[in-house]
Design an enzyme around this catalytic site. Structure first.
Site, PDB file in Angstrom:
ATOM      1  N   GLY A  99       0.815  -1.209   0.000  1.00  0.00           N
ATOM      2  CA  GLY A  99       0.000   0.000   0.000  1.00  0.00           C
ATOM      3  C   GLY A  99       0.847   1.258   0.000  1.00  0.00           C
ATOM      4  CG  HIS A 115       5.177   4.979  -4.894  1.00  0.00           C
ATOM      5  ND1 HIS A 115       5.703   4.246  -5.933  1.00  0.00           N
ATOM      6  CD2 HIS A 115       5.699   4.452  -3.756  1.00  0.00           C
ATOM      7  CE1 HIS A 115       6.531   3.334  -5.448  1.00  0.00           C
ATOM      8  NE2 HIS A 115       6.533   3.425  -4.129  1.00  0.00           N
ATOM      9  CG  HIS A 168       3.248   0.721  -5.374  1.00  0.00           C
ATOM     10  ND1 HIS A 168       3.355   1.807  -4.546  1.00  0.00           N
ATOM     11  CD2 HIS A 168       3.889  -0.293  -4.729  1.00  0.00           C
ATOM     12  CE1 HIS A 168       4.010   1.476  -3.439  1.00  0.00           C
ATOM     13  NE2 HIS A 168       4.354   0.209  -3.527  1.00  0.00           N
ATOM     14  CD  GLN A 199       7.721  -7.381   3.669  1.00  0.00           C
ATOM     15  OE1 GLN A 199       6.976  -8.206   3.155  1.00  0.00           O
ATOM     16  NE2 GLN A 199       8.291  -6.408   2.969  1.00  0.00           N
ATOM     17  N   GLY A 251       8.990  -4.921  -8.707  1.00  0.00           N
ATOM     18  CA  GLY A 251       9.817  -3.815  -9.169  1.00  0.00           C
ATOM     19  C   GLY A 251      11.308  -4.113  -9.048  1.00  0.00           C
ATOM     20  CE  LYS A 263      13.535   2.014  -3.877  1.00  0.00           C
ATOM     21  NZ  LYS A 263      12.948   1.363  -2.752  1.00  0.00           N
ATOM     22  CD  GLN A 321      10.265  -7.622  -2.612  1.00  0.00           C
ATOM     23  OE1 GLN A 321      10.172  -7.473  -1.403  1.00  0.00           O
ATOM     24  NE2 GLN A 321       9.592  -6.882  -3.480  1.00  0.00           N
ATOM     25  CB  SER A 377      10.689   4.491  -1.595  1.00  0.00           C
ATOM     26  OG  SER A 377      10.487   3.854  -0.335  1.00  0.00           O
ATOM     27  NE  ARG A 396      10.667   1.312   5.140  1.00  0.00           N
ATOM     28  CZ  ARG A 396      10.460   0.065   4.697  1.00  0.00           C
ATOM     29  NH1 ARG A 396      10.637  -0.224   3.433  1.00  0.00           N
ATOM     30  NH2 ARG A 396      10.072  -0.883   5.525  1.00  0.00           N
TER      31      ARG A 396
HETATM   32  P1  AMP Z   1       6.158  -2.286  -1.603  1.00  0.00           P
HETATM   33  O1  AMP Z   1       4.785  -1.738  -1.453  1.00  0.00           O
HETATM   34  O2  AMP Z   1       7.239  -1.359  -1.200  1.00  0.00           O
HETATM   35  O3  AMP Z   1       6.297  -3.669  -1.034  1.00  0.00           O
HETATM   36  O4  AMP Z   1       6.363  -2.474  -3.160  1.00  0.00           O
HETATM   37  C1  AMP Z   1       5.468  -3.252  -3.925  1.00  0.00           C
HETATM   38  C2  AMP Z   1       6.090  -3.503  -5.271  1.00  0.00           C
HETATM   39  O5  AMP Z   1       6.332  -2.270  -5.932  1.00  0.00           O
HETATM   40  C3  AMP Z   1       7.448  -4.219  -5.156  1.00  0.00           C
HETATM   41  O6  AMP Z   1       7.547  -5.193  -6.186  1.00  0.00           O
HETATM   42  C4  AMP Z   1       8.414  -3.099  -5.359  1.00  0.00           C
HETATM   43  O7  AMP Z   1       9.644  -3.519  -5.904  1.00  0.00           O
HETATM   44  C5  AMP Z   1       7.667  -2.224  -6.351  1.00  0.00           C
HETATM   45  N1  AMP Z   1       8.193  -0.871  -6.326  1.00  0.00           N
HETATM   46  C6  AMP Z   1       8.417  -0.093  -5.233  1.00  0.00           C
HETATM   47  N2  AMP Z   1       8.970   1.077  -5.591  1.00  0.00           N
HETATM   48  C7  AMP Z   1       9.107   1.043  -6.935  1.00  0.00           C
HETATM   49  C8  AMP Z   1       9.632   1.950  -7.899  1.00  0.00           C
HETATM   50  N3  AMP Z   1      10.137   3.135  -7.548  1.00  0.00           N
HETATM   51  N4  AMP Z   1       9.609   1.593  -9.198  1.00  0.00           N
HETATM   52  C9  AMP Z   1       9.112   0.371  -9.565  1.00  0.00           C
HETATM   53  N5  AMP Z   1       8.608  -0.518  -8.711  1.00  0.00           N
HETATM   54  C10 AMP Z   1       8.609  -0.201  -7.408  1.00  0.00           C
END
Ligand code: AMP
Length: 281
Positions: free
Chosen positions: A31, A34, A37, A61, A147, A149, A153, A185, A187
């Site tokens: 969630g 951005h 996602h 995690q 991603g 990013k 992972q 991100s 964060r």
């Molecule tokens: P998260 O919500 O941080 O767990 O991210 C969910 C998915 O979005 C993961 O597969 C991340 O690698 C991907 N993701 C997060 N930030 C980015 C980004 N800046 N560009 C592309 N994918 C992203």
């Protein structure tokens, strides 16, 4: 909010999955959505008949004392951002739905999960692999989108998918960035204005090493030194690691061949940022 697509139980998610024949794509997220996602959502929408997005801040995690409690939770806003993509299923379970009190089975990916993020965040990839395996079993997608990013992972999930013969194709989307290079991100909202100004130093350090690679530099130690030298110009940047590794094994490289994964984790104030470039000749 009464939203037909939003389900919170595993039983509802399975029922919705069963209703719709054809290829399913899933985008697992925590969630606080951005444009990073949403780039995965857009691609998954285009490549599949049906689309599921999961929103779950996975406690398994996070380290004890980590940012689990303060991690941004913005479900209403996330649902609004997903609106244009006609998502067939948004699965946003509560913790107890995924981890009932007697839960006791975890997925441990071994070697590839150990260096880099795995070394800095013990147990992190055990939590990631476990929740992703569970989401795959619940939703049974044909394709799952992650991603670049989070490069390690991706490597861990690809390894798990091969090792456990999970019938899903892992698709990797490019890292989406702010105009100044900062990788998007969830964060980034933690960054105070002066920290936000400092944060593109990660991108600039990666660019410095990439430029050296493109000029023919093939010594891994020199690429790591180039990243460190750039990061040291920013007083707010505290380096956890810089790496120039084999993208297949994540082992640090001395003599580079045709491929290298440059990656780093850097603290800017209290906020831990990661970024990477995958270089191919
Ligand atoms: P998260 O919500 O941080 O767990 O991210 C969910 C998915 O979005 C993961 O597969 C991340 O690698 C991907 N993701 C997060 N930030 C980015 C980004 N800046 N560009 C592309 N994918 C992203």
């Amino acid at each position: 909010m009464a939203d037909q697509r939003l389900v919170t139980t595993i039983a509802q998610a399975r029922a919705r999955r069963k209703q719709l024949d054809g290829a399913w794509g899933v985008v697992p997220t925590m969630g606080a959505l951005h444009a990073g996602h949403l780039s995965l959502v857009e691609r998954a929408r285009a490549e599949n008949d049906h689309l599921a997005v999961t929103i779950f801040v996975n406690p398994a995690q996070f380290a004890a004392g980590g940012d689990l409690d303060k991690y941004p939770r913005t479900l209403e806003r996330d649902l609004a951002l997903l609106e244009p993509y006609a998502v067939d299923l948004v699965f946003a379970p509560a913790n107890a739905e995924i981890y009932p009190p007697d839960f006791q089975t975890y997925v441990n990916v071994e070697k590839i999960a150990q260096p880099l993020e795995g070394a800095m965040r013990p147990g992190h990839f055990r939590g990631v692999a476990t929740v992703v395996a569970k989401l795959f079993n619940i939703l049974q997608p044909d394709r799952a989108y992650f991603g670049q990013k989070d490069a390690q992972q991706v490597a861990v999930i690809q390894q798990m998918t091969r090792d456990l013969n999970l019938p899903v194709e892992i698709v990797v989307g490019a890292t989406q960035r702010e105009p100044d290079g900062l990788a998007l991100s969830s964060r980034n909202v933690y960054l105070a204005p002066a920290e936000r100004q400092a944060a593109p130093i990660l991108y600039r350090a990666l660019c410095a090493a990439r430029d050296a690679f493109q000029r023919g530099e093939r010594d891994g130690a020199n690429l790591r030194a180039a990243m460190r030298a750039t990061l040291q110009t920013e007083p707010r940047a505290e380096v956890e690691y810089v790496s120039a590794a084999d993208p297949r094994t994540l082992a640090e490289l001395d003599a580079l061949q045709d491929e290298v994964l440059l990656s780093m984790a850097v603290r800017i104030g209290a906020t831990r940022l990661i970024d990477n470039f995958l270089l191919r000749e």
